[in-house]
Design a protein around this motif. Structure first.
Motif, PDB file in Angstrom:
ATOM      1  N   LEU A 266       0.826  -1.203   0.000  1.00 34.33           N
ATOM      2  CA  LEU A 266       0.000   0.000   0.000  1.00 34.33           C
ATOM      3  C   LEU A 266       0.864   1.258   0.000  1.00 34.33           C
ATOM      4  CD1 LEU A 266      -2.893  -0.933   2.474  1.00 34.33           C
ATOM      5  CD2 LEU A 266      -2.889  -1.011  -0.016  1.00 34.33           C
ATOM      6  N   ASN A 267       1.998   1.186   0.679  1.00 34.58           N
ATOM      7  CA  ASN A 267       2.914   2.324   0.706  1.00 34.58           C
ATOM      8  C   ASN A 267       3.407   2.657  -0.702  1.00 34.58           C
ATOM      9  OD1 ASN A 267       4.218   4.317   2.165  1.00 34.58           O
ATOM     10  ND2 ASN A 267       6.026   3.073   2.545  1.00 34.58           N
ATOM     11  N   MET A 268       3.719   1.601  -1.470  1.00 32.65           N
ATOM     12  CA  MET A 268       4.169   1.820  -2.843  1.00 32.65           C
ATOM     13  C   MET A 268       3.044   2.407  -3.701  1.00 32.65           C
ATOM     14  SD  MET A 268       7.198   0.885  -2.459  1.00 32.65           S
ATOM     15  CE  MET A 268       8.031  -0.015  -1.174  1.00 32.65           C
ATOM     16  N   LEU A 269       1.828   1.894  -3.522  1.00 37.50           N
ATOM     17  CA  LEU A 269       0.693   2.419  -4.279  1.00 37.50           C
ATOM     18  C   LEU A 269       0.472   3.900  -3.992  1.00 37.50           C
ATOM     19  CD1 LEU A 269      -2.095  -0.328  -4.115  1.00 37.50           C
ATOM     20  CD2 LEU A 269      -0.728   0.354  -6.095  1.00 37.50           C
ATOM     21  N   LEU A 270       0.559   4.277  -2.727  1.00 34.33           N
ATOM     22  CA  LEU A 270       0.378   5.684  -2.362  1.00 34.33           C
ATOM     23  C   LEU A 270       1.452   6.551  -2.997  1.00 34.33           C
ATOM     24  CD1 LEU A 270      -0.588   5.353   1.421  1.00 34.33           C
ATOM     25  CD2 LEU A 270      -2.096   5.955  -0.476  1.00 34.33           C
ATOM     26  N   ASN A 271       2.682   6.015  -3.086  1.00 32.47           N
ATOM     27  CA  ASN A 271       3.765   6.784  -3.713  1.00 32.47           C
ATOM     28  C   ASN A 271       3.532   6.947  -5.210  1.00 32.47           C
ATOM     29  OD1 ASN A 271       6.648   6.465  -5.256  1.00 32.47           O
ATOM     30  ND2 ASN A 271       6.789   7.820  -3.488  1.00 32.47           N
ATOM     31  N   VAL A 272       3.109   5.857  -5.865  1.00 34.70           N
ATOM     32  CA  VAL A 272       2.904   5.887  -7.315  1.00 34.70           C
ATOM     33  C   VAL A 272       1.770   6.846  -7.694  1.00 34.70           C
ATOM     34  CG1 VAL A 272       2.170   4.512  -9.300  1.00 34.70           C
ATOM     35  CG2 VAL A 272       3.862   3.588  -7.698  1.00 34.70           C
ATOM     36  N   PHE A 273       0.689   6.847  -6.890  1.00 33.19           N
ATOM     37  CA  PHE A 273      -0.482   7.651  -7.244  1.00 33.19           C
ATOM     38  C   PHE A 273      -0.458   9.066  -6.661  1.00 33.19           C
ATOM     39  CE2 PHE A 273      -2.172   3.466  -8.244  1.00 33.19           C
ATOM     40  CZ  PHE A 273      -2.967   3.713  -9.350  1.00 33.19           C
ATOM     41  N   PHE A 274       0.225   9.263  -5.527  1.00 31.41           N
ATOM     42  CA  PHE A 274       0.116  10.559  -4.848  1.00 31.41           C
ATOM     43  C   PHE A 274       1.452  11.200  -4.477  1.00 31.41           C
ATOM     44  CE2 PHE A 274      -3.685   8.039  -3.815  1.00 31.41           C
ATOM     45  CZ  PHE A 274      -4.666   8.863  -4.333  1.00 31.41           C
ATOM     46  N   GLY A 275       2.594  10.467  -4.555  1.00 32.02           N
ATOM     47  CA  GLY A 275       3.886  11.065  -4.278  1.00 32.02           C
ATOM     48  C   GLY A 275       4.326  10.936  -2.822  1.00 32.02           C
ATOM     49  N   PRO A 276       5.575  11.355  -2.517  1.00 38.27           N
ATOM     50  CA  PRO A 276       6.176  11.120  -1.195  1.00 38.27           C
ATOM     51  C   PRO A 276       5.515  11.881  -0.047  1.00 38.27           C
ATOM     52  CG  PRO A 276       7.617  12.483  -2.568  1.00 38.27           C
ATOM     53  CD  PRO A 276       6.524  11.980  -3.446  1.00 38.27           C
ATOM     54  N   VAL A 277       4.803  12.977  -0.321  1.00 36.97           N
ATOM     55  CA  VAL A 277       4.159  13.725   0.768  1.00 36.97           C
ATOM     56  C   VAL A 277       3.080  12.869   1.439  1.00 36.97           C
ATOM     57  CG1 VAL A 277       2.741  15.733   1.330  1.00 36.97           C
ATOM     58  CG2 VAL A 277       4.664  15.977  -0.241  1.00 36.97           C
ATOM     59  N   VAL A 278       2.324  12.119   0.656  1.00 31.62           N
ATOM     60  CA  VAL A 278       1.316  11.216   1.221  1.00 31.62           C
ATOM     61  C   VAL A 278       2.003  10.064   1.956  1.00 31.62           C
ATOM     62  CG1 VAL A 278      -0.568   9.626   0.653  1.00 31.62           C
ATOM     63  CG2 VAL A 278      -0.434  11.849  -0.460  1.00 31.62           C
ATOM     64  N   ASN A 279       3.173   9.622   1.464  1.00 32.05           N
ATOM     65  CA  ASN A 279       3.933   8.609   2.195  1.00 32.05           C
ATOM     66  C   ASN A 279       4.331   9.107   3.578  1.00 32.05           C
ATOM     67  OD1 ASN A 279       5.244   7.794  -0.924  1.00 32.05           O
ATOM     68  ND2 ASN A 279       4.237   6.250   0.361  1.00 32.05           N
ATOM     69  N   ALA A 280       4.640  10.402   3.671  1.00 31.52           N
ATOM     70  CA  ALA A 280       4.975  10.979   4.971  1.00 31.52           C
ATOM     71  C   ALA A 280       3.782  10.923   5.918  1.00 31.52           C
ATOM     72  CB  ALA A 280       5.457  12.423   4.794  1.00 31.52           C
ATOM     73  N   ALA A 281       2.595  11.236   5.402  1.00 40.04           N
ATOM     74  CA  ALA A 281       1.374  11.172   6.216  1.00 40.04           C
ATOM     75  C   ALA A 281       1.126   9.746   6.688  1.00 40.04           C
ATOM     76  CB  ALA A 281       0.178  11.677   5.408  1.00 40.04           C
ATOM     77  N   ARG A 282       1.305   8.806   5.785  1.00 36.95           N
ATOM     78  CA  ARG A 282       1.122   7.404   6.155  1.00 36.95           C
ATOM     79  C   ARG A 282       2.188   6.963   7.159  1.00 36.95           C
ATOM     80  NH1 ARG A 282       4.380   2.644   5.639  1.00 36.95           N
ATOM     81  NH2 ARG A 282       2.979   0.853   5.805  1.00 36.95           N
ATOM     82  N   GLY A 283       3.436   7.432   6.982  1.00 39.51           N
ATOM     83  CA  GLY A 283       4.503   7.082   7.914  1.00 39.51           C
ATOM     84  C   GLY A 283       4.225   7.571   9.327  1.00 39.51           C
ATOM     85  N   ILE A 284       3.687   8.789   9.452  1.00 41.34           N
ATOM     86  CA  ILE A 284       3.341   9.326  10.770  1.00 41.34           C
ATOM     87  C   ILE A 284       2.214   8.506  11.395  1.00 41.34           C
ATOM     88  CG2 ILE A 284       2.347  11.317  11.966  1.00 41.34           C
ATOM     89  CD1 ILE A 284       3.780  13.045   9.796  1.00 41.34           C
ATOM     90  N   ALA A 285       1.201   8.185  10.595  1.00 36.14           N
ATOM     91  CA  ALA A 285       0.076   7.387  11.090  1.00 36.14           C
ATOM     92  C   ALA A 285       0.544   6.009  11.553  1.00 36.14           C
ATOM     93  CB  ALA A 285      -0.989   7.252  10.007  1.00 36.14           C
ATOM     94  N   VAL A 286       1.462   5.407  10.799  1.00 34.56           N
ATOM     95  CA  VAL A 286       2.006   4.101  11.175  1.00 34.56           C
ATOM     96  C   VAL A 286       2.787   4.199  12.490  1.00 34.56           C
ATOM     97  CG1 VAL A 286       3.703   2.338  10.548  1.00 34.56           C
ATOM     98  CG2 VAL A 286       2.061   3.141   8.854  1.00 34.56           C
ATOM     99  N   SER A 287       3.544   5.291  12.664  1.00 35.12           N
ATOM    100  CA  SER A 287       4.303   5.478  13.906  1.00 35.12           C
ATOM    101  C   SER A 287       3.382   5.515  15.115  1.00 35.12           C
ATOM    102  CB  SER A 287       5.124   6.773  13.834  1.00 35.12           C
ATOM    103  OG  SER A 287       6.084   6.710  12.808  1.00 35.12           O
ATOM    104  N   VAL A 288       2.290   6.269  15.014  1.00 39.02           N
ATOM    105  CA  VAL A 288       1.335   6.357  16.126  1.00 39.02           C
ATOM    106  C   VAL A 288       0.639   5.014  16.327  1.00 39.02           C
ATOM    107  CG1 VAL A 288      -0.711   7.530  17.012  1.00 39.02           C
ATOM    108  CG2 VAL A 288       0.983   8.813  15.708  1.00 39.02           C
TER     109      VAL A 288
END
Length: 529
Positions: A266-288
């Motif tokens: 899913l992380n790769m899909l988010l990068n392909v469709f929306f770019g690294p900024v959305v990956n950052a949002a997902r990374g923060i959510a995963v951390s919490v």
């Protein structure tokens, strides 16, 4: 009289053994919670500093590039699960010769895996990172450094996995906790260096994590070799045992591919469709999410070896009891933590990060809902692993979860839905998969589905439905953010504890809790005086 004594002795021994197990579980759980609280406090600080120091784009690059290696690391997780199961099972049988033979074969398998990971990482993985990921041209050089450091971190993780499994199988959670806390301190030092060094901070951050992984691996190796006899076993090859462990790992791999699907896929899909900024949002959510799940994972980590050991000894009634307790109280612990966070997500993220990337709030809320199913699924998965009969379970469960990525791709590609949709897909499939898990596993451990429903699902549903009512009313009535935050958080905890005790616990569990409270209240009063 002597005949009566003969009949009583096994029962007394079993009661004594169960009492000792309960004390050990309680002690190990306490150590793991101390570790977790320490890690959580440091993580809250370091995550904010790392995000602000690296910036949203570099943070997203680190998250997605490390994820490529994480896709290869699914092999590591598979063998790690096999190592833990076989070592714990052999400990339950109490045969040191078999245990040493098992450990020698596990070391051999992990050595072969390091070679495979290196080859795949430097070919398929490198190709995917260079050609498929959306990384700004000016940051591609730094991304390559991050990727190489991540590969060597994965290799160190593979090498140290058998020794980590030995520590957990022996239930030496204090050692596990101390090494983990040292790991957190080192990461805090790494974050400090990140703020004072002028060189490329993304590269420095990845290198520091590689160095910390090396220190962790050496620490586990030294402790195990000095403490556990089986850890001194040389790398060996027993055709039958090697084949058995490898086959078991293969079925675990099928399940772990699904884990890769709803994490890195899913992380790769988010990068392909929306770019690294959305990956950052997902990374923060995963951390919490990871921090929140730690509250129940620690409890489960303390119980898991007991489930496997008692299955090996044939104590099925005790296995059922551990499964019920692990499922119920893991979810209760997690729910107490996430309920206030579900109401005050934005407030918490602003206090923690200051600048909250778009989509983070919704990502986190959906992922916390998914975590509730994870809390319920983990004990069931440990139970089926204890049986060693994984073929049917992994084929069905793994293939169901593998559907997450292609369905998410269809949703994004053809329906053009927002990024939150991929986590909704995950939530729906997870719900269906949990029911299938129960239908497969419970008959394997001779437990009735109706018993599980009455003892686990029914009380949990009552708690989940009734606990949010009071906090929701207060959330709607109070308009001041600061006051609402504290009132809602306190109301969530009180409401959860009240309903967990009154309608979420059986009579024996209530008596146990009341007995513990009755013991500790006089001690507290004496300390106050």
């Amino acid at each position: 009289m002597s005949k009566i004594a003969v009949y009583l002795i096994p029962s007394e021994r079993k009661m004594t053994s169960h009492a000792e197990n309960t004390k050990r579980i309680a002690k190990n759980t306490l150590m793991l919670y101390i570790r977790m609280l320490f890690s959580m406090l440091v993580s809250f600080y370091t995550s904010r500093v790392v995000l602000n120091t690296l910036g949203v784009e570099d943070y997203g690059i680190y998250n997605v590039v490390g994820g490529v290696v994480g896709m290869l690391g699914v092999l590591t997780a598979s063998l790690g699960g096999a190592s833990s199961r076989y070592i714990t099972f052999d400990l339950g049988k109490k045969d040191i010769a078999i245990l040493k033979k098992t450990f020698g074969n596990i070391k051999c398998i992990h050595f072969l895996l390091t070679i495979l990971i290196f080859i795949l990482g430097e070919t398929v993985g490198l190709w995917f990172m260079v050609t498929q990921l959306h990384i700004p041209i000016e940051r591609q050089g730094a991304a390559l450094y991050v990727y190489q450091f991540s590969i060597f971190s994965a290799i160190l993780s593979i090498i140290s996995a058998p020794y980590t499994s030995v520590v957990i199988a022996h239930e030496k959670m204090s050692v596990f906790a101390y090494i983990s806390m040292a790991d957190v301190v080192l990461k805090l030092v790494a974050v400090y260096f990140l703020t004072i060094i002028s060189y490329d901070k993304l590269i420095i951050y990845a290198f520091c994590y590689l160095l910390i992984q090396l220190i962790d691996a050496v620490a586990y190796y030294i402790y195990c070799v000095r403490t556990f006899e089986e850890s001194k076993a040389r790398m060996g090859y027993d055709k039958k045992l090697f084949k058995e462990i490898f086959a078991y790992s293969g079925w675990v791999l099928n399940g772990n591919l699904a884990v890769m699907g709803y994490t890195q896929g899913l992380n790769m899909l988010l990068n392909v469709f929306f770019g690294p900024v959305v990956n950052a949002a997902r990374g923060i959510a995963v951390s919490v999410q990871t921090i929140c799940c730690g509250f129940c994972n620690n409890f489960q980590t303390a119980l898991n070896p007991q489930i496997t050991k008692n299955y090996a000894q044939g104590n099925m009634s005790y296995v059922h009891s551990l499964l019920v307790k692990s499922s119920k109280f893991s979810l209760y612990i997690l729910f107490i933590v996430i309920l206030p966070l579900m109401f005050e997500t934005m407030t918490v993220l602003k206090l923690w990060l200051g600048n909250v990337p778009d989509h983070t709030v919704v990502f986190l809320r959906i992922m916390l809902c998914i975590s509730l199913f994870t809390a319920l699924s983990n004990p069931v998965i440990i139970a089926v692993h204890a049986t060693g009969k994984l073929r049917r379970f992994q084929l069905i469960e793994g293939n169901m979860l593998l559907l997450i990525v292609p369905i998410a791709y269809i949703v994004l590609k053809f329906f053009h839905l927002p990024p939150e949709s991929v986590f909704i897909v995950h939530l729906c499939i997870e719900l269906c998969t949990q029911y299938v898990r129960l239908k497969i596993v419970l008959p394997m451990i001779k437990m009735d589905l109706n018993t599980y429903w009455l003892q686990v699902v029914a009380p949990i549903l009552r708690v989940l439905i009734l606990s949010p009512i009071l906090p929701f009313i207060l959330y709607c009535l109070i308009k001041t953010d600061f006051l609402r935050f504290f009132v809602v958080c306190i109301a969530c905890v009180i409401s959860c504890l009240f309903f967990i005790y009154t309608i979420g616990c059986s009579r024996s569990e209530k008596d146990f809790i009341a007995g513990k409270i009755a013991v500790y209240i006089p001690k507290i009063k004496q300390q106050i005086r």
